[in-house]
Design an enzyme around this catalytic site. Structure first.
Site, PDB file in Angstrom:
ATOM      1  N   TRP A  21       0.837  -1.204   0.000  1.00  0.00           N
ATOM      2  CA  TRP A  21       0.000   0.000   0.000  1.00  0.00           C
ATOM      3  C   TRP A  21       0.872   1.254   0.000  1.00  0.00           C
ATOM      4  O   TRP A  21       0.742   2.129  -0.867  1.00  0.00           O
ATOM      5  CB  TRP A  21      -0.940  -0.018   1.209  1.00  0.00           C
ATOM      6  CG  TRP A  21      -1.828   1.190   1.355  1.00  0.00           C
ATOM      7  CD1 TRP A  21      -2.036   2.183   0.431  1.00  0.00           C
ATOM      8  CD2 TRP A  21      -2.646   1.544   2.481  1.00  0.00           C
ATOM      9  NE1 TRP A  21      -2.926   3.123   0.924  1.00  0.00           N
ATOM     10  CE2 TRP A  21      -3.306   2.748   2.176  1.00  0.00           C
ATOM     11  CE3 TRP A  21      -2.875   0.936   3.715  1.00  0.00           C
ATOM     12  CZ2 TRP A  21      -4.180   3.369   3.070  1.00  0.00           C
ATOM     13  CZ3 TRP A  21      -3.754   1.552   4.602  1.00  0.00           C
ATOM     14  CH2 TRP A  21      -4.396   2.764   4.282  1.00  0.00           C
ATOM     15  N   ASP A  52       1.445  -8.314  -1.497  1.00  0.00           N
ATOM     16  CA  ASP A  52       0.043  -7.901  -1.540  1.00  0.00           C
ATOM     17  C   ASP A  52      -0.066  -6.453  -2.017  1.00  0.00           C
ATOM     18  O   ASP A  52       0.581  -5.559  -1.467  1.00  0.00           O
ATOM     19  CB  ASP A  52      -0.580  -8.025  -0.145  1.00  0.00           C
ATOM     20  CG  ASP A  52      -2.043  -7.623  -0.143  1.00  0.00           C
ATOM     21  OD1 ASP A  52      -2.879  -8.459  -0.504  1.00  0.00           O
ATOM     22  OD2 ASP A  52      -2.351  -6.464   0.198  1.00  0.00           O
ATOM     23  N   TYR A  57      -4.231   1.441  -4.644  1.00  0.00           N
ATOM     24  CA  TYR A  57      -3.024   1.969  -4.008  1.00  0.00           C
ATOM     25  C   TYR A  57      -2.235   2.819  -5.017  1.00  0.00           C
ATOM     26  O   TYR A  57      -1.442   2.301  -5.792  1.00  0.00           O
ATOM     27  CB  TYR A  57      -2.134   0.847  -3.482  1.00  0.00           C
ATOM     28  CG  TYR A  57      -2.764  -0.040  -2.445  1.00  0.00           C
ATOM     29  CD1 TYR A  57      -3.858   0.366  -1.685  1.00  0.00           C
ATOM     30  CD2 TYR A  57      -2.260  -1.320  -2.217  1.00  0.00           C
ATOM     31  CE1 TYR A  57      -4.424  -0.466  -0.732  1.00  0.00           C
ATOM     32  CE2 TYR A  57      -2.825  -2.158  -1.258  1.00  0.00           C
ATOM     33  CZ  TYR A  57      -3.907  -1.720  -0.520  1.00  0.00           C
ATOM     34  OH  TYR A  57      -4.462  -2.560   0.420  1.00  0.00           O
ATOM     35  N   GLN A 190      -8.781 -11.200   4.133  1.00  0.00           N
ATOM     36  CA  GLN A 190      -7.759 -10.230   4.546  1.00  0.00           C
ATOM     37  C   GLN A 190      -8.459  -9.163   5.373  1.00  0.00           C
ATOM     38  O   GLN A 190      -9.371  -8.495   4.891  1.00  0.00           O
ATOM     39  CB  GLN A 190      -7.068  -9.602   3.337  1.00  0.00           C
ATOM     40  CG  GLN A 190      -5.975  -8.643   3.740  1.00  0.00           C
ATOM     41  CD  GLN A 190      -5.192  -8.053   2.582  1.00  0.00           C
ATOM     42  OE1 GLN A 190      -4.698  -6.940   2.660  1.00  0.00           O
ATOM     43  NE2 GLN A 190      -5.057  -8.792   1.485  1.00  0.00           N
ATOM     44  N   TYR A 218      -3.913  -7.623   8.073  1.00  0.00           N
ATOM     45  CA  TYR A 218      -3.284  -6.379   7.626  1.00  0.00           C
ATOM     46  C   TYR A 218      -3.243  -5.361   8.761  1.00  0.00           C
ATOM     47  O   TYR A 218      -3.985  -5.450   9.734  1.00  0.00           O
ATOM     48  CB  TYR A 218      -3.929  -5.826   6.366  1.00  0.00           C
ATOM     49  CG  TYR A 218      -5.282  -5.153   6.445  1.00  0.00           C
ATOM     50  CD1 TYR A 218      -5.413  -3.834   6.874  1.00  0.00           C
ATOM     51  CD2 TYR A 218      -6.434  -5.797   5.990  1.00  0.00           C
ATOM     52  CE1 TYR A 218      -6.645  -3.191   6.888  1.00  0.00           C
ATOM     53  CE2 TYR A 218      -7.667  -5.168   5.993  1.00  0.00           C
ATOM     54  CZ  TYR A 218      -7.766  -3.861   6.447  1.00  0.00           C
ATOM     55  OH  TYR A 218      -8.988  -3.220   6.457  1.00  0.00           O
ATOM     56  N   LEU A 221       1.063  -3.916  12.500  1.00  0.00           N
ATOM     57  CA  LEU A 221       1.860  -2.926  13.236  1.00  0.00           C
ATOM     58  C   LEU A 221       1.087  -1.627  13.448  1.00  0.00           C
ATOM     59  O   LEU A 221       1.644  -0.639  13.903  1.00  0.00           O
ATOM     60  CB  LEU A 221       3.168  -2.627  12.489  1.00  0.00           C
ATOM     61  CG  LEU A 221       4.152  -3.793  12.373  1.00  0.00           C
ATOM     62  CD1 LEU A 221       5.306  -3.431  11.440  1.00  0.00           C
ATOM     63  CD2 LEU A 221       4.686  -4.201  13.733  1.00  0.00           C
ATOM     64  N   ALA A 295       6.944  -1.733   3.834  1.00  0.00           N
ATOM     65  CA  ALA A 295       8.312  -1.252   4.020  1.00  0.00           C
ATOM     66  C   ALA A 295       8.592  -0.171   2.986  1.00  0.00           C
ATOM     67  O   ALA A 295       8.256  -0.327   1.809  1.00  0.00           O
ATOM     68  CB  ALA A 295       9.316  -2.387   3.862  1.00  0.00           C
ATOM     69  N   GLN A 300      14.007  -1.863   6.007  1.00  0.00           N
ATOM     70  CA  GLN A 300      12.757  -2.201   6.683  1.00  0.00           C
ATOM     71  C   GLN A 300      12.229  -3.548   6.212  1.00  0.00           C
ATOM     72  O   GLN A 300      11.723  -4.349   7.017  1.00  0.00           O
ATOM     73  CB  GLN A 300      11.711  -1.111   6.432  1.00  0.00           C
ATOM     74  CG  GLN A 300      11.996   0.198   7.141  1.00  0.00           C
ATOM     75  CD  GLN A 300      10.960   1.266   6.817  1.00  0.00           C
ATOM     76  OE1 GLN A 300      10.063   1.053   6.006  1.00  0.00           O
ATOM     77  NE2 GLN A 300      11.107   2.428   7.428  1.00  0.00           N
TER      78      GLN A 300
END
Length: 330
Positions: A21, A52, A57, A190, A218, A221, A295, A300
């Site tokens: 994304w 993904d 996006y 998802q 998803y 974090l 990332a 990352q």
């Protein structure tokens, strides 16, 4: 890296998947294309073979970036997960919200999953991705204007034509999953899931465990919040949607960072970052097949991928769960 079969399919995914994304820039305050491509490649080198993305996006930009990245990879070892059902170029279906594209122009987003739209979206995605098949094709959000059976009859046709391997859903309720199952085998849902957002444990998780379906978690974090790097005085770039989210308000930031400090000793004992600990905890939860992690650069991506190799004992998971239960966010 560890791999898991997705539900009752023969599709094996890396337990940490690359979430693309942010790579599209849209709603993330922009992105650097070269950095995004390097991040995808670096993740792949670490075994993060599942990627993904979605047309919405960056209004195609994320898929283009993913397509450029995988050109130099072995396509047979990459699993492309993309989506359909969010149109910014068509006024039809269920109006979602107003937004701005990466050029700052106003756009209206519609949730639409009619048959002809899905066929077009698939062709467009295949072209942008530079591939002739999609491993997992997921409806992005429910479309209340189109019967679910019509939507998945179209996906079934794409599977028959060899353009899609498996069908998935995103953000579907238990009832919507059950309705879709009347038309096609749904491999996975998802859906948002994190230490701060666990509602699916009461409904979706029991169902997928019983029916042998997968869950792609998803925002594990919480868009970076659970890395511990976002403090109460954090400044967001213009266009970054996180600034207005409840979890990112000062009072909640303070509470979340205190929680993270309470579990940080486990991360240090594993020679891991907080973000890595959180990702590993996520994929150890019942019913969770994969955690999606975005990332912005190669470093990352590597760190995200290596979280799969952390070992957590049951006692450590129980301790984290107890700390999570103490959180009282507004």
């Amino acid at each position: 890296m560890k791999y898991r079969k997705l539900g009752n399919t023969d599709l094996e995914l890396s337990v940490i998947a690359f979430g693309a994304w942010a790579a599209g820039g849209w709603m993330w305050g922009g992105s650097d294309e070269n950095d995004a491509i390097k991040a995808i490649k670096a993740g792949f080198d670490e075994g993060m073979t599942s990627i993904d993305t979605a047309p919405i996006y960056g209004q195609g930009h994320s898929e283009v970036i993913v397509g450029k990245a995988i050109k130099e990879l072995d396509r047979g070892k990459v699993q492309i997960l993309t989506k359909f059902g969010m149109r910014w170029d068509l006024i039809k279906g269920d109006f979602g919200f107003k937004s701005k594209n990466n050029s700052g122009q106003d756009i209206d987003i519609y949730k639409y999953a009619g048959k002809e739209s899905i066929i077009k979206e698939c062709e467009d995605s295949l072209w942008r991705l530079g591939t002739d098949y999609i491993d997992l094709y997921q409806i992005h959000w429910p479309d209340v204007t189109t019967p679910i059976h019509e939507t998945f009859e179209a996906v079934a046709q794409l599977i028959k034509d060899g353009k899609v391997r498996y069908a998935g859903v995103c953000n579907y309720s238990l009832e919507q999953m059950q309705e879709a199952e009347k038309t096609i085998n749904i491999a996975s849902n998802q859906i948002p899931y994190s230490m701060l957002r666990r509602a699916i444990e009461k409904t979706i998780v029991p169902y997928v465990l019983k029916k042998n379906k997968g869950i792609l978690a998803y925002s594990p974090l919480e868009r970076g919040l659970l890395t511990g790097k976002i403090k109460e005085d954090h400044h967001f770039n213009e266009g970054d949607h996180r600034a207005g989210l409840p979890f990112y308000q000062k009072e909640n930031l303070i509470k979340v960072n205190q929680f993270l400090s309470n579990i940080e000793h486990i991360a240090k004992a594993k020679n891991a970052s907080l973000g890595q600990l959180v990702l590993k905890w996520t994929v150890e939860q019942p019913g969770i097949t994969v955690a999606l992690a975005g990332a912005r650069n190669a470093e990352q991506a590597v760190q995200n991928a290596r979280s799969a190799d952390i070992n957590l004992s049951l006692a450590e998971i129980d301790y984290i769960n107890a700390e999570v239960a103490k959180l009282d966010l507004k």
